[in-house]
Design a protein around this motif. Structure first.
Motif, PDB file in Angstrom:
ATOM      1  N   PHE A  54      34.917  36.161  34.050  1.00  0.00           N
ATOM      2  CA  PHE A  54      35.434  35.156  35.020  1.00  0.00           C
ATOM      3  C   PHE A  54      34.537  34.207  35.402  1.00  0.00           C
ATOM      4  N   GLY A  55      34.662  33.119  35.876  1.00  0.00           N
ATOM      5  CA  GLY A  55      33.783  32.199  36.250  1.00  0.00           C
ATOM      6  C   GLY A  55      34.357  31.686  37.511  1.00  0.00           C
ATOM      7  N   LYS A  56      33.543  30.367  38.050  1.00  0.00           N
ATOM      8  CA  LYS A  56      33.867  29.909  39.159  1.00  0.00           C
ATOM      9  C   LYS A  56      35.344  29.557  39.307  1.00  0.00           C
ATOM     10  N   THR A  57      35.989  29.568  40.630  1.00  0.00           N
ATOM     11  CA  THR A  57      37.486  29.249  40.612  1.00  0.00           C
ATOM     12  C   THR A  57      37.414  28.305  41.797  1.00  0.00           C
ATOM     13  N   ASP A 104      39.822  31.329  46.108  1.00  0.00           N
ATOM     14  CA  ASP A 104      40.074  32.652  45.954  1.00  0.00           C
ATOM     15  C   ASP A 104      41.660  32.576  45.390  1.00  0.00           C
ATOM     16  N   ILE A 105      41.906  33.443  44.373  1.00  0.00           N
ATOM     17  CA  ILE A 105      43.095  33.573  43.562  1.00  0.00           C
ATOM     18  C   ILE A 105      43.555  34.917  43.799  1.00  0.00           C
ATOM     19  N   VAL A 138      37.966  41.611  42.007  1.00  0.00           N
ATOM     20  CA  VAL A 138      38.419  41.749  40.330  1.00  0.00           C
ATOM     21  C   VAL A 138      37.021  41.242  39.523  1.00  0.00           C
ATOM     22  N   ASP A 139      36.654  40.166  40.130  1.00  0.00           N
ATOM     23  CA  ASP A 139      35.469  39.606  39.259  1.00  0.00           C
ATOM     24  C   ASP A 139      34.310  40.264  39.693  1.00  0.00           C
ATOM     25  N   TRP A 176      37.858  38.576  53.070  1.00  0.00           N
ATOM     26  CA  TRP A 176      38.630  38.802  52.148  1.00  0.00           C
ATOM     27  C   TRP A 176      39.022  40.095  51.772  1.00  0.00           C
ATOM     28  N   ALA A 188      43.090  40.746  51.558  1.00  0.00           N
ATOM     29  CA  ALA A 188      43.754  40.560  50.158  1.00  0.00           C
ATOM     30  C   ALA A 188      44.604  41.756  49.969  1.00  0.00           C
ATOM     31  N   ARG A 210      38.789  47.827  43.564  1.00  0.00           N
ATOM     32  CA  ARG A 210      38.849  46.604  43.105  1.00  0.00           C
ATOM     33  C   ARG A 210      40.040  46.118  43.986  1.00  0.00           C
ATOM     34  N   PRO A 256      42.290  43.018  45.053  1.00  0.00           N
ATOM     35  CA  PRO A 256      43.300  42.005  44.058  1.00  0.00           C
ATOM     36  C   PRO A 256      43.011  40.780  44.436  1.00  0.00           C
ATOM     37  N   ILE A 257      41.756  40.374  44.121  1.00  0.00           N
ATOM     38  CA  ILE A 257      41.526  38.680  44.318  1.00  0.00           C
ATOM     39  C   ILE A 257      40.337  38.535  43.224  1.00  0.00           C
ATOM     40  N   LEU A 258      40.448  37.139  43.010  1.00  0.00           N
ATOM     41  CA  LEU A 258      39.100  36.628  42.247  1.00  0.00           C
ATOM     42  C   LEU A 258      38.447  35.761  43.303  1.00  0.00           C
ATOM     43  N   LEU A 259      37.360  35.986  43.368  1.00  0.00           N
ATOM     44  CA  LEU A 259      36.349  35.069  44.301  1.00  0.00           C
ATOM     45  C   LEU A 259      35.753  33.826  43.850  1.00  0.00           C
ATOM     46  N   GLY A 260      35.435  33.859  42.447  1.00  0.00           N
ATOM     47  CA  GLY A 260      34.713  32.993  41.734  1.00  0.00           C
ATOM     48  C   GLY A 260      33.256  32.971  41.656  1.00  0.00           C
ATOM     49  N   GLU A 261      32.835  33.424  42.920  1.00  0.00           N
ATOM     50  CA  GLU A 261      31.353  33.467  42.921  1.00  0.00           C
ATOM     51  C   GLU A 261      31.213  34.242  44.425  1.00  0.00           C
TER      52      GLU A 261
END
Lengths: 187, 187
Positions: A156-159, A162-163, B11-12, B24, B28, B144, B146-151
């Motif tokens: 994963f990288g920057k998004t 928040d996803i 998750v990231d 978050w 989440a 984990r 359930p979210i992608l933060l990106g950084e």
């Protein structure tokens, strides 16, 4: 068109070491164990659910470097599109097996949809990150290899924000790999 | 002495956003769902298995900033040691609840062992990374979110070598959090 990811990472989230190597994928875990019906960890079922594949140029180069025999080729006759803005022709041993594409990804997806494709396998770190940030990935399956690498190329990288991930599923295989699956909610 | 980790990440792989925020974590997933007996996602069982806690100074500051009432204090009368080379006294609202420690971690573990402690909860990103690189962490449980933060601040950092994880276990909770557990093999 549905776009999904099916990829292996280390527990600390890397898809390759800094030098691109993935040999740790094949030596990690417990290879002695009886995997029963899970020997392929869902790969065949996943491959039979997709009808095309979109990967980055580095993934193509990685596959090319393996010099696979026709018997070893893991993608059957699945249509494979390779993204590159600079490379216009695939390597000799990939000719006839992949098509190069340069340009807008939404346009690519629309074209594939118009041709009747329904489910694309998106592969390669950079490519997956691009697709996520275009809100194009609908489902993610991550097979966590039981190893900490410490550094490498992250999945994963920057998004752009928040996803949210939903419909979590998890299975621990007897070889100590853990596979998790989510759908993606960009709202 | 057994040392283990019980921590939540995205998750990231982040334990906090760049600014240290963890809100978050609480928003989440699916908070509406009936969690049955898993409402605490194993936290109480884990807390009852440990008899002391070692955390970094930033974790102490985070807890201090919450200004918890005695009723809200989540660690009971568990002995808590806070690592810092610069801060010699805990904040006013943590006095009597934590002991500061500066120095060698092997020595700290030996002292705790000599006092009869058997299982330490190791908390905080930097502290966990230090303990892993001293081969002191025996077991890791990651929840984990359930979210992608990106950084953000990663759970794992550079390691002195590839580290093998074993005895993988996984459970997907109804709120879409996935908890995985491994033992660590430094050989």
């Amino acid at each position: 068109m549905k776009c999904s990811v099916f990829i292996a990472t280390s527990v600390d989230g890397f898809i390759a070491k800094e030098d691109g190597s993935v040999d740790w994928l094949h030596t990690a875990g417990n290879p002695e164990v009886n995997m029963g019906n899970d020997a392929d960890m869902g790969m065949n079922e996943y491959m039979s659910s997709i009808d095309c594949m979109i990967m980055g140029r580095k993934s193509m180069d990685m596959i090319s470097s393996m010099n696979l025999t026709p018997e070893q080729w893991p993608y059957g006759d699945t249509k494979i599109i390779v993204l590159s803005n600079t490379v216009k022709e695939p390597p000799a041993n990939m000719k006839g097996k992949v098509e190069m594409y340069s340009g807008d990804l939404q346009t690519l997806i629309s074209r594939l949809e118009n041709k009747g494709f329904k489910h694309a396998y998106i592969d390669g770190g950079t490519t997956i990150q691009q697709f996520i940030n275009l809100k194009l990935i609908n489902e993610i399956t991550i097979t966590r290899t039981p190893i900490l690498l410490g550094e490498g190329k992250p999945l994963f990288g920057k998004t752009f924000k928040d996803i949210k991930l939903e419909q979590a599923k998890a299975v621990a295989f007897p070889n100590d790999f853990i596979q998790v699956k989510y759908t993606v909610n960009y709202l």
